[in-house]
Write an enzyme that holds these catalytic residues in place. Sequence first.
Site: not given
Length: 494
Positions: A330, A426
């Site tokens: 991310c 994630h």
Amino acid sequence: MTKSIMIQGTMSGVGKSLLTAALCRIFRQDGYRVAPFKSQNMALNSYITQDGLEMGRAQALQAWAAGREPDVRMNPILLKPSSDVGSQLIVHGRVRGEYRAADYFRKKKELIPDLLEAYHSLCRENDILVIEGAGSPAEINLKADDIVNMGLAQLVDAPVLLVGDIDRGGVFAQLYGTLALLEPQERDRVAGCLINKFRGDVSLLTPGLTMLEERTKVPILGVVPYAHLDLDEEDSLAPCLDQTEAHRLLDVAVIRLPRLSNFTDFAPLVQQEAVGVRYVYRQEDLKQPDCILLPGTKSTLADLRWLRQTGLAAAIGRLAAQGTPVFGICGGYQMLGRRISDPHGVEGGGEMPGLGLLPCRTVFAPQKTRTRTQATVTAPPFAGAAVEGYEIHMGQTSVEGEPFCRLSDGTAEGAVSGNVFGTYLHGLFDTGELAEALTRWLLARRGLTAETRPTRTHREHQEEQLNKLADLVRAAVDLPAIYRAMEQKGERTP
């Protein structure tokens, strides 16, 4: 009528989240339909539900403990700190904007209808709600506008269990002082106290327990032992504890960014017996790890600037050039690229060169991407590993070259350049397959062989740990007294 019990603490970090999860599992085991509820949560550890909405990760764990799919009604208000004095406000899973602390405190009473809507909706589907407070109910500067501790308990008429942490010391003062600062009608809601994280012989506590009960007129309903359980924690602060053990063959360094988010991404790696995971905050502590993990962050540009100021950016670049594997997730993925631009002022505006280790560029956009997905890794040496996870980010990244994986619809995702890998996903280690593949590769790079743990999902591991937690708490607390407190709903002073 739906019953409820509320867990409040003498301070942050006393174990409210896990005790809430424990009661959810216990009530489920006892045959009840149960759900967790936390009206307002401040955390950078978040989760994306099946319908693409964002909630606190701790409430996701509590939902699993209750045998439920995570649902944003369980955490209707989420604050994600973006600076020391401001946070992104998320209501019912969607962004409502950025607020400075003072502005939010003036606004938060307006959110009572939102949280009550979520609460009563859950009541219609469940026999019991286990409610978690936040911080302490004795924060007297904040009590007037409270919507998460005693203010919420009064709104929904919930009995309260007050938890103190003996591992930090001063537990009797914690409990006595908290009770002393409550208003009489608030003290009437406290059905009992719990002492958490006790090490040693509980009989040695007896004189203190007796004295505390005599002085407060509130019963002690349990002393919960300290336990080493591997469960997702809730914390708005980045973890700092070293998880490396002497017998572990591999040294994996996670860069402890100031606004690190979703550190639970790395929990499945710790389950691999060969892997030691440690968090690095200073350049001199990085040393020569077998792998570097650059995690997500709520403030990519600010944390990228911090990387440069601390010398960690240069150190990561040198190690990557020497062949050390680097993973970015991310915000960490965005940092590894060539440039990050913020034309809409999402993080204050401007642009900044990235670390230049991946052939990609990121442009921040006002719309947040929130989605769950499944994918298959295409990047050697992990090609074929099945992963599933979720995206939470404000930017769009364009990639030149090969992707890290392919989503289930065939879309290319992430980037790879030699020994450097980046992805928005994630939870990419949660299936166990990528964690096992990475462990085998890192061992082979050092000419080592060791047993890797058979592929097991993070959820399967968490289920095992939740059952252990429930057994521990069930044996330590006066469960009949807790059931009686829930039965007395409506009989307390309003």
